[in-house]
Enzyme design. Structure first.
Site, short mmCIF file in Angstrom:
data_model
loop_
_atom_site.label_atom_id
_atom_site.label_comp_id
_atom_site.label_asym_id
_atom_site.label_seq_id
_atom_site.Cartn_x
_atom_site.Cartn_y
_atom_site.Cartn_z
NE ARG A 47 -3.31 0.07 2.89
CZ ARG A 47 -3.05 0.49 4.18
NH1 ARG A 47 -2.53 1.53 4.44
NH2 ARG A 47 -3.25 -0.78 5.23
CE1 TYR A 100 -13.37 14.29 -16.21
CE2 TYR A 100 -12.25 14.20 -14.22
CZ TYR A 100 -12.93 13.77 -15.31
OH TYR A 100 -13.98 12.33 -14.85
CG ASP A 173 -5.48 17.96 -14.53
OD1 ASP A 173 -4.92 17.24 -15.37
OD2 ASP A 173 -6.57 17.53 -14.21
CE LYS A 198 -8.55 10.63 -18.40
NZ LYS A 198 -10.09 9.80 -18.61
C1 LIG Z 1 -7.92 16.56 -17.28
C2 LIG Z 1 -8.36 15.55 -16.33
N1 LIG Z 1 -8.06 15.47 -15.04
C3 LIG Z 1 -8.35 14.20 -14.18
C4 LIG Z 1 -9.05 13.20 -14.75
C5 LIG Z 1 -9.53 12.13 -13.91
O1 LIG Z 1 -8.87 11.03 -14.06
P1 LIG Z 1 -9.09 9.66 -14.15
O2 LIG Z 1 -10.41 9.15 -14.94
O3 LIG Z 1 -7.99 8.71 -14.15
O4 LIG Z 1 -9.81 9.33 -12.41
C6 LIG Z 1 -9.62 13.49 -16.00
C7 LIG Z 1 -10.41 12.28 -16.31
O5 LIG Z 1 -11.08 12.32 -17.57
C8 LIG Z 1 -9.07 14.55 -16.86
O6 LIG Z 1 -9.45 14.39 -18.26
#
Ligand SMILES: Cc1ncc(COP(=O)(O)O)c(C=O)c1O
Length: 380
Positions: A47, A100, A173, A198
């Site tokens: 973990r 997002y 992000d 992604k």
């Molecule tokens: C820009 C962005 N940040 C965070 C996330 C969240 O990621 P996850 O789907 O891996 O939890 C996404 C998911 O689509 C995203 O597009």
């Protein structure tokens, strides 16, 4: 070595036990303790400690640069929320107005209830950011750039300067740009967050996230402690797939960016569209900043707005053959999505918008597919 080489060779170190070039995957959950109570290499329980995750973490840290620290998480959302959850009740956080939707939804549903003082602001507007920052009270500025799904661009160097002058950290992000195109630490960011589900993995078959920190300071230790104690670690197989995906990251991101620019340029004057939203187009409001901040391309994400409104958007969605109708982004296959339907009635995304994640297929196939779908989908 350059980041491309480090990525292609996954840091280039053969396995010290077997000499294998591809890294091994360690599935063990626990490690044997010495009679004196110590642990070999200080690993105790998976973990917190796993060599397969640590390898992917070292590689991602090398790509983001600046000697940063990296921790993988079980998803991009687990990574993002670990940053917010490492703050304290009452802390004021400023968040990009366009971002997002999962992060926005979590902040609205949970962070507010836990007493976090969350304020959304237009981070593309420096005067708005300056006015919203509360010196001594604002602990974090959260920025996504290019921001989902309008692909707005925030000037990272400028917002970092504003936030730092007021004693606030900046978290970026960087999922959409990836370290191939933007390395936020070079512009002053304190924290970088990724959904590695992604582009970093790139094959639509891993759910994982990452947090990186410019410094190994107490805030970083809190984020790591959250991961360990809340159990937000990814599995070793995900970490292994991630390091494999990152080997082709530069090729994939450059190819997607080139094709996205070709698609955006091809359709920008199309009579069925009212807008093509892509930071690589010279008339995009964030283009000049993107050209400074993004190195080698403008990313593989764009959105189109249909002159015929939501009905036309949904008709186009029905007509595509090469683009796949699916959510998410950053895979080798191109995707198309009506974001408003996925996000629900509280979504601020326009109803006439389709989001495109451009993969690595032939650009001619993608352009012909969209051309035909726009034609066939015209409401009569
Ligand atoms: C820009 C962005 N940040 C965070 C996330 C969240 O990621 P996850 O789907 O891996 O939890 C996404 C998911 O689509 C995203 O597009």
């Amino acid at each position: 070595m350059s980041p491309e080489t480090l990525a292609a060779q996954a840091l280039g170190q053969a396995d010290p036990v077997t000499g294998a070039l591809a890294p091994a995957i360690t599935l063990a959950t626990n490690y044997e303790q010495h009679p004196d109570g110590s642990y070999p290499q200080d690993r105790v329980y998976t973990r917190a400690d796993n060599p397969t995750s640590e390898h992917a973490e070292r590689l991602l840290a090398a790509l983001e640069g600046g000697g940063c620290a990296c921790a993988l998480f079980a998803s991009g959302m687990a990574a993002a929320t670990a940053v917010f959850q490492s703050l304290l009740p009452g802390d004021h956080v400023l968040v990009s107005r366009v971002l997002y939707w999962g992060v926005r939804k979590w902040l609205a549903e949970f962070a507010l209830a836990w007493g976090m003082d969350v304020e959304f602001t237009d981070t593309t507007d420096l005067a708005a950011v300056a006015a919203a920052i509360r010196p001594g009270r604002t602990r974090l500025l959260w920025v996504e750039t290019p921001a989902n799904p309008m692909w707005e661009i925030t000037d990272l160097a400028a917002v970092c300067e504003l936030a730092h002058a007021a004693g606030a950290r900046v978290a970026v992000d960087n999922t959409v740009a990836t370290p191939v195109l933007t390395r936020p630490f070079e512009f002053g960011a304190d924290i970088v967050v990724h959904s590695v589900s992604k582009y970093l993995n790139g094959h639509s078959d891993v759910l994982a996230g990452a947090v990186l920190s410019a410094r190994r300071d107490p805030f970083w230790e809190r984020i790591r402690s959250w991961r360990r104690n809340a159990g937000a670690m990814p599995g070793p197989f995900e970490a292994w797939l991630l390091q494999r995906g990152m080997r082709t990251l530069f090729l994939r991101v450059h190819r997607s960016s080139q094709t996205a620019l070709a698609i955006a340029t091809h359709f920008r004057e199309h009579p069925a569209l009212t807008a093509v939203l892509y930071p690589g187009l010279p008339d995009h409001p964030g283009h000049a900043i993107a050209a400074r901040q993004m190195d080698g391309g403008f990313g593989g994400m764009l959105s189109i707005r249909l002159a015929g409104g939501a009905g036309h958007a949904k008709a186009v969605l029905r007509e595509v053959r090469v683009f796949k109708r699916a959510t998410s982004l950053g895979g080798v296959e191109s995707l198309i999505e009506h974001r408003r339907s996925g996000e629900g009635p509280s979504s601020p995304v326009p109803d006439d918008l389709l989001r495109l994640s451009v993969g690595i297929e032939s650009r001619n196939d993608l352009i012909a597919d969209l051309e035909a779908a726009l034609e066939d989908g015209v409401p009569r």
